[in-house]
Design a protein around this motif. Structure first.
Motif, PDB file in Angstrom:
ATOM      1  N   TRP A 293       8.099   4.258 -11.559  1.00  0.00           N
ATOM      2  CA  TRP A 293       7.680   3.364 -12.658  1.00  0.00           C
ATOM      3  C   TRP A 293       8.278   1.967 -12.476  1.00  0.00           C
ATOM      4  O   TRP A 293       7.599   0.956 -12.679  1.00  0.00           O
ATOM      5  CB  TRP A 293       8.103   3.971 -13.984  1.00  0.00           C
ATOM      6  N   SER A 294       9.540   1.878 -12.083  1.00  0.00           N
ATOM      7  CA  SER A 294      10.163   0.562 -11.878  1.00  0.00           C
ATOM      8  C   SER A 294       9.529  -0.173 -10.701  1.00  0.00           C
ATOM      9  O   SER A 294       9.292  -1.386 -10.765  1.00  0.00           O
ATOM     10  CB  SER A 294      11.666   0.734 -11.637  1.00  0.00           C
ATOM     11  N   MET A 295       9.215   0.566  -9.624  1.00  0.00           N
ATOM     12  CA  MET A 295       8.545  -0.068  -8.486  1.00  0.00           C
ATOM     13  C   MET A 295       7.139  -0.525  -8.872  1.00  0.00           C
ATOM     14  O   MET A 295       6.677  -1.594  -8.451  1.00  0.00           O
ATOM     15  CB  MET A 295       8.469   0.924  -7.327  1.00  0.00           C
ATOM     16  N   SER A 296       6.454   0.275  -9.676  1.00  0.00           N
ATOM     17  CA  SER A 296       5.124  -0.109 -10.130  1.00  0.00           C
ATOM     18  C   SER A 296       5.172  -1.381 -10.967  1.00  0.00           C
ATOM     19  O   SER A 296       4.292  -2.243 -10.852  1.00  0.00           O
ATOM     20  CB  SER A 296       4.501   1.035 -10.929  1.00  0.00           C
ATOM     21  N   GLU A 297       6.195  -1.505 -11.797  1.00  0.00           N
ATOM     22  CA  GLU A 297       6.332  -2.724 -12.596  1.00  0.00           C
ATOM     23  C   GLU A 297       6.547  -3.952 -11.708  1.00  0.00           C
ATOM     24  O   GLU A 297       5.974  -5.021 -11.950  1.00  0.00           O
ATOM     25  CB  GLU A 297       7.504  -2.575 -13.565  1.00  0.00           C
ATOM     26  N   VAL A 298       7.363  -3.787 -10.671  1.00  0.00           N
ATOM     27  CA  VAL A 298       7.594  -4.912  -9.760  1.00  0.00           C
ATOM     28  C   VAL A 298       6.300  -5.298  -9.061  1.00  0.00           C
ATOM     29  O   VAL A 298       5.963  -6.483  -8.934  1.00  0.00           O
ATOM     30  CB  VAL A 298       8.689  -4.542  -8.742  1.00  0.00           C
TER      31      VAL A 298
ATOM     32  N   GLU B  72      12.652  13.544 -12.620  1.00  0.00           N
ATOM     33  CA  GLU B  72      12.582  12.416 -13.549  1.00  0.00           C
ATOM     34  C   GLU B  72      13.128  11.138 -12.911  1.00  0.00           C
ATOM     35  O   GLU B  72      12.691  10.041 -13.240  1.00  0.00           O
ATOM     36  CB  GLU B  72      13.358  12.750 -14.822  1.00  0.00           C
ATOM     37  N   THR B  73      14.083  11.297 -12.023  1.00  0.00           N
ATOM     38  CA  THR B  73      14.607  10.119 -11.319  1.00  0.00           C
ATOM     39  C   THR B  73      13.527   9.500 -10.441  1.00  0.00           C
ATOM     40  O   THR B  73      13.377   8.270 -10.400  1.00  0.00           O
ATOM     41  CB  THR B  73      15.821  10.515 -10.474  1.00  0.00           C
ATOM     42  N   TYR B  74      12.757  10.341  -9.750  1.00  0.00           N
ATOM     43  CA  TYR B  74      11.652   9.831  -8.949  1.00  0.00           C
ATOM     44  C   TYR B  74      10.607   9.146  -9.833  1.00  0.00           C
ATOM     45  O   TYR B  74      10.045   8.111  -9.473  1.00  0.00           O
ATOM     46  CB  TYR B  74      11.004  10.974  -8.173  1.00  0.00           C
ATOM     47  N   GLN B  75      10.336   9.742 -10.999  1.00  0.00           N
ATOM     48  CA  GLN B  75       9.354   9.149 -11.906  1.00  0.00           C
ATOM     49  C   GLN B  75       9.827   7.777 -12.396  1.00  0.00           C
ATOM     50  O   GLN B  75       9.045   6.817 -12.440  1.00  0.00           O
ATOM     51  CB  GLN B  75       9.117  10.077 -13.085  1.00  0.00           C
ATOM     52  N   ALA B  76      11.102   7.677 -12.764  1.00  0.00           N
ATOM     53  CA  ALA B  76      11.628   6.387 -13.234  1.00  0.00           C
ATOM     54  C   ALA B  76      11.632   5.360 -12.112  1.00  0.00           C
ATOM     55  O   ALA B  76      11.310   4.179 -12.324  1.00  0.00           O
ATOM     56  CB  ALA B  76      13.043   6.573 -13.786  1.00  0.00           C
TER      57      ALA B  76
ATOM     58  N   LEU C 150       0.823  -1.209   0.000  1.00  0.00           N
ATOM     59  CA  LEU C 150       0.000   0.000   0.000  1.00  0.00           C
ATOM     60  C   LEU C 150       0.857   1.258   0.000  1.00  0.00           C
ATOM     61  O   LEU C 150       0.564   2.236  -0.707  1.00  0.00           O
ATOM     62  CB  LEU C 150      -0.921  -0.002   1.222  1.00  0.00           C
ATOM     63  N   GLN C 151       1.925   1.257   0.770  1.00  0.00           N
ATOM     64  CA  GLN C 151       2.785   2.438   0.853  1.00  0.00           C
ATOM     65  C   GLN C 151       3.470   2.699  -0.489  1.00  0.00           C
ATOM     66  O   GLN C 151       3.558   3.847  -0.929  1.00  0.00           O
ATOM     67  CB  GLN C 151       3.833   2.217   1.946  1.00  0.00           C
TER      68      GLN C 151
ATOM     69  N   THR D 154       3.655   5.756  -5.757  1.00  0.00           N
ATOM     70  CA  THR D 154       3.589   5.798  -7.218  1.00  0.00           C
ATOM     71  C   THR D 154       2.411   6.641  -7.692  1.00  0.00           C
ATOM     72  O   THR D 154       2.515   7.375  -8.684  1.00  0.00           O
ATOM     73  CB  THR D 154       3.480   4.377  -7.777  1.00  0.00           C
ATOM     74  N   LYS D 155       1.274   6.580  -6.988  1.00  0.00           N
ATOM     75  CA  LYS D 155       0.124   7.401  -7.366  1.00  0.00           C
ATOM     76  C   LYS D 155       0.404   8.882  -7.151  1.00  0.00           C
ATOM     77  O   LYS D 155       0.029   9.725  -7.982  1.00  0.00           O
ATOM     78  CB  LYS D 155      -1.107   6.972  -6.567  1.00  0.00           C
ATOM     79  N   GLU D 156       1.077   9.228  -6.064  1.00  0.00           N
ATOM     80  CA  GLU D 156       1.410  10.621  -5.818  1.00  0.00           C
ATOM     81  C   GLU D 156       2.357  11.157  -6.883  1.00  0.00           C
ATOM     82  O   GLU D 156       2.182  12.280  -7.370  1.00  0.00           O
ATOM     83  CB  GLU D 156       2.039  10.759  -4.434  1.00  0.00           C
ATOM     84  N   VAL D 157       3.357  10.370  -7.231  1.00  0.00           N
ATOM     85  CA  VAL D 157       4.299  10.816  -8.267  1.00  0.00           C
ATOM     86  C   VAL D 157       3.584  10.983  -9.598  1.00  0.00           C
ATOM     87  O   VAL D 157       3.791  11.962 -10.316  1.00  0.00           O
ATOM     88  CB  VAL D 157       5.465   9.809  -8.385  1.00  0.00           C
ATOM     89  N   THR D 158       2.692  10.031  -9.933  1.00  0.00           N
ATOM     90  CA  THR D 158       1.958  10.121 -11.199  1.00  0.00           C
ATOM     91  C   THR D 158       1.019  11.319 -11.208  1.00  0.00           C
ATOM     92  O   THR D 158       0.881  11.997 -12.232  1.00  0.00           O
ATOM     93  CB  THR D 158       1.158   8.827 -11.427  1.00  0.00           C
ATOM     94  N   ALA D 159       0.395  11.611 -10.078  1.00  0.00           N
ATOM     95  CA  ALA D 159      -0.562  12.721 -10.027  1.00  0.00           C
ATOM     96  C   ALA D 159       0.121  14.071 -10.136  1.00  0.00           C
ATOM     97  O   ALA D 159      -0.474  15.038 -10.625  1.00  0.00           O
ATOM     98  CB  ALA D 159      -1.367  12.647  -8.725  1.00  0.00           C
ATOM     99  N   GLU D 160       1.377  14.184  -9.707  1.00  0.00           N
ATOM    100  CA  GLU D 160       2.073  15.468  -9.713  1.00  0.00           C
ATOM    101  C   GLU D 160       2.910  15.705 -10.952  1.00  0.00           C
ATOM    102  O   GLU D 160       3.592  16.722 -11.043  1.00  0.00           O
ATOM    103  CB  GLU D 160       2.989  15.552  -8.483  1.00  0.00           C
ATOM    104  N   ILE D 161       2.866  14.785 -11.914  1.00  0.00           N
ATOM    105  CA  ILE D 161       3.704  14.940 -13.107  1.00  0.00           C
ATOM    106  C   ILE D 161       3.311  16.182 -13.901  1.00  0.00           C
ATOM    107  O   ILE D 161       4.156  16.923 -14.396  1.00  0.00           O
ATOM    108  CB  ILE D 161       3.623  13.671 -13.979  1.00  0.00           C
ATOM    109  N   GLY D 162       2.032  16.470 -14.018  1.00  0.00           N
ATOM    110  CA  GLY D 162       1.601  17.624 -14.802  1.00  0.00           C
ATOM    111  C   GLY D 162       1.755  18.946 -14.092  1.00  0.00           C
ATOM    112  O   GLY D 162       1.630  20.009 -14.716  1.00  0.00           O
ATOM    113  N   ASN D 163       2.035  18.941 -12.796  1.00  0.00           N
ATOM    114  CA  ASN D 163       2.160  20.173 -12.026  1.00  0.00           C
ATOM    115  C   ASN D 163       3.552  20.761 -12.219  1.00  0.00           C
ATOM    116  O   ASN D 163       4.554  20.141 -11.878  1.00  0.00           O
ATOM    117  CB  ASN D 163       1.911  19.885 -10.539  1.00  0.00           C
ATOM    118  N   ASP D 164       3.602  21.976 -12.766  1.00  0.00           N
ATOM    119  CA  ASP D 164       4.897  22.577 -13.064  1.00  0.00           C
ATOM    120  C   ASP D 164       5.648  22.978 -11.799  1.00  0.00           C
ATOM    121  O   ASP D 164       6.870  22.916 -11.746  1.00  0.00           O
ATOM    122  CB  ASP D 164       4.711  23.807 -13.960  1.00  0.00           C
TER     123      ASP D 164
END
Length: 955
Positions: A338-343, A331-335, A309-310, A315-325
């Protein structure tokens, strides 16, 4: 337009036209001339024919405009349709690209320039919707049920009895429905009803989550009533024991609840979820497990449910804030997310397969078996959460994006090195961490690639380890040293992840080189970038050097592996080593596969654990970064050498500051020395620059605009008043160099060159003064006699001996000054210059050029006795040089103004300085501290020995 092929019909029409217009007969010569003229015009003259090249350029221009305005699909469509039309036959001619083709295209282009004011709307092709056949739910639900009585719903009127028709007439609509239901129930056999109930009981889940009380589960075995037995025992042992109301569930239900909570579900009956903390409920029980045993199982599953859950929330927080300038994650956090989400997705797929097995009920699965089966998954989650906890949760608050990214990559790499050090014991953890690390470093590798290839820093985020110093302009002399800085980090003060430490300096130099090339306007065409990025080359290299080529066929791979295994293991007698080689060739080390989205999916097999991480970096990553860095740096060096003549400017410094252009600088300094000799003023800047430019005009006319003379602030005034050798210390040179050469030849360098130049001028002045002494000047008591004139002067007899001693002392001083001059100009300046000239020509980057030049200056500075360590040597030499200037003045004053006491004082001072220098230089050479002084010590020692031998012979 002229037709390409002349048909008989056209030729006959032309003949009729000629006859009707001219009246000539067909057999006459005039008729044939007219016919040839008309046919020639038809064949070869174009007049209003369309220009095919112009039409193609217009179509190309339209496609280019469409691409600029983000209408690439229209541009591609127009281009493909035009090419198809030009290649297709028209009007029965089999030839493509005729005038008719281009004429029609020209017409369409002209019409496009004057449209009919109608907006073009591209017609969408109708999508054929394939209707799915309707599903017969009745047949599906009644499958396997045989009804022996009449149909529930008769199809034909004959199946209805007369009694039923009478009942319909006498009853209402409500009674009819009740009668039909009763009829169906009475007509169904008891076996049929029982079979339906069994099917419902097996396939419909009981809503156990809505029960408010305990529903006992009957079981005839004692082991199946262990919970009740334990409760009774607790009541017997503890009189005050109170039995709580428990919700009884089956173990299968708990297993499915556990699988759902491990998949990341926040809604569960068996577990309580508060935020991202999952805890087991204490009011549920399983009939065959004690409460403590059940709680221990559920507590273990709840721990890893909290981890899932944590990670999902992150991953949801990082995805939700991608469009916020403003608060967009790096980008390192996003990658990493994404890798943790794949696992997590892979883990969820495994859990889904287990759930399918539970639903199918083909076998028995208990909580203990589930815990054992999920143990490898729990090991992976422990490993991932350790990185997540230290790299994300424990990151210092208030850190910048660069610090957070560096902290995360540092934690990833440290954990990977730790697992790599342990070895095969944590093989599974290392493999999963390797995958996460490889995917997380991709943005950093792309930033480094862009920085090396284009000299561009990422503008959308501030996570890159290199930052531009906006206070320093690009055309400043401090651009190279202070224009770019490494961002600091709490983990590591340099702000650089550990795996980038070996090559970060090369990356910084290469990026600055590209910045300079871009500022000079030479970026286009100067760099031939690789087809692939650094990250792609890194992954391909891992695949090639630590795995098999996946593009080959399986049979060829298997054959190659067997051959390699046999080759290696045939000569191996060690059992452990043999086993390692067998594991090494049993599976792929590193696999790169493409998923449906044509993206690379990185998987690491077990045998990669045999390879050290540092070895993989040095073999697969660093060579590609170093190759691109070398290309960028070499491009800048070639540009500076060819277009900005950096070697020429460095040679000019040696010519003028180090007096290697001897004849030119002699013309300048000789006049200054004469003015000092005759006590004339020389501090006029106009005079000095005029004299300097006249000296340069002969051989170096282009240097007159760059090199100027100046007079600095006077220092050591007390010393200058008593020692005339320091009279020219205020004289200095200023050399103007263009940008970007001034990055290397900066004011600090010119200051050191001026210090060396001042010392060399002092030696030159002493030598020049001794060389200009003439015997006629010594006889003249009034003033120095001009050189070249000869006259006879009478001398007092008691001055003859002193006259002879003055000549001997002049020779001693000349020997000393000439020895020092030859030592400096040949052994030091010329020899050292040749040594460093070769190193400058071989320099591969700007830093190396600056280091070689700085080292050259400091070596010259030290060997010219300007360093504090050899201050005693310089002080003694300056006394001798000052003595030479004083001796020149005494000579010019005449022999009549010279006393024996004054001469003895000068001779004694020369002897003391000479003895001190010989003793000091001999001790220095013996210690080996300054080996370059050996030549000077040898010359002075030889001179002293000759003088001693001469004195002994006289005695």
């Amino acid at each position: 337009m002229a037709p390409i092929f002349m048909t008989n019909e056209i030729e006959s029409n032309v003949k009729k036209l000629i006859q009707s217009l001219s009246g000539f007969q067909e057999k006459s010569d005039n008729f044939q001339t007219c016919l040839q003229f008309v046919l020639s015009n038809f064949r070869f003259h174009r007049f209003l024919d369309v220009d095919s090249h112009k039409v193609e350029r217009q179509i190309k221009g339209i496609c280019q405009k469409l691409s600029i305005h983000s209408r690439g699909h229209k541009a591609d469509c127009l281009k493909s349709l035009s090419e198809t039309f030009l290649e297709s036959p028209i009007l029965g001619t089999p030839h493509p690209k005729t005038d008719v083709h281009y004429g029609l295209l020209s017409l369409l282009i002209c019409l496009a320039n004057t449209p009919t004011e109608n907006d073009y709307q591209e017609t969408e092709k109708p999508v054929e919707i394939v209707e799915e056949p309707e599903f017969d739910w009745t047949s599906y639900l009644l499958e396997g049920i045989e009804l022996d009585g009449p149909h529930l719903y008769p199809d034909s009127p004959e199946e209805w009895s007369e009694e039923d028709e009478d009942d319909k007439d006498d009853t209402s609509l409500e009674d009819v429905s009740i009668t039909q239901a009763s009829h169906i129930e009475t007509e169904l056999k008891p076996d049929t009803v029982h079979n339906c109930r069994d099917w419902l009981e097996k396939n419909v889940t009981v809503q156990y989550w809505k029960d408010a009380v305990d529903i006992p589960v009957p079981n005839c075995y004692m082991e199946g009533n262990l919970a009740n037995i334990w409760n009774a025992y607790a009541s017997e042992v503890n009189p005050i024991h109170v039995s709580s109301n428990f919700h009884t569930v089956t173990e299968t239900q708990l297993i499915r609840e556990t699988l759902w909570i491990l998949m990341g579900s926040s809604c569960s009956f068996a577990f309580e979820v508060k935020g991202y903390i999952v805890s087991p409920r204490t009011d549920i029980k399983v009939s065959h497990l004690t409460p403590a045993c059940l709680y221990n199982f559920l507590q273990l599953f709840a721990k890893y449910g909290s981890i899932v859950l944590q990670i999902q929330m992150f991953t949801k927080e990082v995805t939700a804030e991608i469009g916020n300038d403003e608060n967009s994650p790096s980008e390192t956090y996003q990658a990493y997310a994404w890798s943790m989400s794949e696992v997590i997705h892979k883990l969820q797929a495994d859990l889904t397969s287990i759930e399918k097995e539970v639903i199918s009920q083909d076998g028995t699965l208990t909580l203990a078996q589930l815990s054992y089966r999920l143990h490898p998954m729990f090991v992976e989650l422990d490993c991932l959460f350790a990185i997540f906890n230290h790299g994300i949760l424990k990151c210092p608050s208030g850190s910048s994006q660069a610090q957070r990214s560096c902290h995360l990559l540092e934690i990833l790499y440290e954990n990977l090195l730790e697992k790599d050090t342990i070895g095969l014991e944590v093989e599974q953890s290392k493999n999963i961490m390797m995958c996460v690390w490889l995917k997380s470093i991709k943005p950093y590798m792309n930033m480094i690639d862009t920085w090396i290839s284009q000299g561009v820093l990422p503008t959308h985020s501030q996570e890159f380890l290199i930052r531009r110093n906006q206070e320093v302009e690009i055309d400043s002399e401090l651009f190279w040293s202070k224009g770019f800085i490494l961002q600091a980090s709490d983990v590591n003060q340099s702000g650089v992840p550990s795996f980038l430490q070996p090559i970060i300096q090369q990356v910084l130099v290469a990026g600055k080189s590209m910045q300079l090339i871009e500022a000079l306007g030479k970026l286009s065409g100067s760099i031939k970038s690789s087809r692939l990025s650094i990250y792609s080359d890194f992954i391909d290299s891992l695949q090639q050097k630590f795995g098999v080529n996946i593009s080959r066929s399986d049979s060829h791979i298997e054959k190659t592996e067997v051959t390699q295994r046999d080759t290696w293991t045939s000569t191996c007698d060690d059992i452990l080593l043999n086993q390692n080689f067998m594991e090494l060739f049993s599976s792929d080390w590193f696999k790169v596969e493409k998923n449906k989205k044509n993206e690379r999916d990185i998987t690491v097999s077990s045998a990669v654990s045999l390879q050290p991480i540092q070895l993989m970096l040095f073999r697969c990553l660093y060579p590609y970064i170093e190759a691109k860095c070398t290309t960028a740096c070499q491009s800048l060096i070639d540009l500076l050498k060819k277009d900005y003549r950096i070697l020429y400017f460095l040679t000019s410094l040696r010519n003028f500051y180090l007096l290697e252009a001897g004849d030119t600088m002699y013309d300048f300094y000789s006049d200054c020395f004469d003015k000092l000799r005759f006590n004339e003023p020389w501090q006029d800047l106009t005079y000095l620059n005029l004299q300097l430019h006249e000296a340069l005009q002969a051989k170096y006319p282009e240097e007159t605009e760059r090199l100027t003379a100046g007079i600095g602030e006077k220092q050591f005034m007390s010393k200058k008043l008593t020692q005339p050798i320091y009279a020219l210390d205020g004289l200095s040179f200023h050399y103007k160099v263009p940008w970007p050469v001034n990055i290397i030849i900066n004011p600090e360098c010119l200051k050191i060159y001026n210090q060396i130049h001042t010392f060399l001028v002092q030696v030159k002045r002493a030598k020049y003064g001794l060389d200009q002494l003439r015997a006629v000047d010594l006889n003249n008591s009034d003033k120095p006699h001009p050189v070249g004139k000869d006259s006879s002067y009478k001398m007092h007899t008691d001055k003859l001996d002193l006259f002879h001693k003055m000549f001997i002392m002049r020779m001693k001083l000349l020997h000393f000054v000439n020895s020092l001059h030859v030592y400096l100009m040949t052994r030091i300046l010329h020899g050292t210059g040749l040594e460093y000239q070769g190193r400058l020509e071989k320099a591969a980057d700007m830093d190396e050029v600056m280091d070689v030049h700085q080292e050259y200056m400091m070596v010259i500075f030290e060997r010219c006795l300007l360093h504090k360590k050899v201050g005693f040597v310089k002080e003694a030499i300056m006394k001798v040089l000052n003595l030479a200037v004083v001796f020149q003045r005494t000579w010019d004053a005449g022999i009549m103004n010279l006393s024996h006491e004054r001469f003895l004082k000068m001779a004694d001072e020369l002897k003391k300085c000479n003895t001190f220098l010989i003793t000091l230089l001999s001790s220095i050479v013996k210690r080996g501290a300054f080996p370059h002084l050996e030549g000077l010590a040898l010359v002075l020692t030889y001179k002293n020995e000759r003088e001693e031998d001469t004195a002994i012979e006289k005695t």
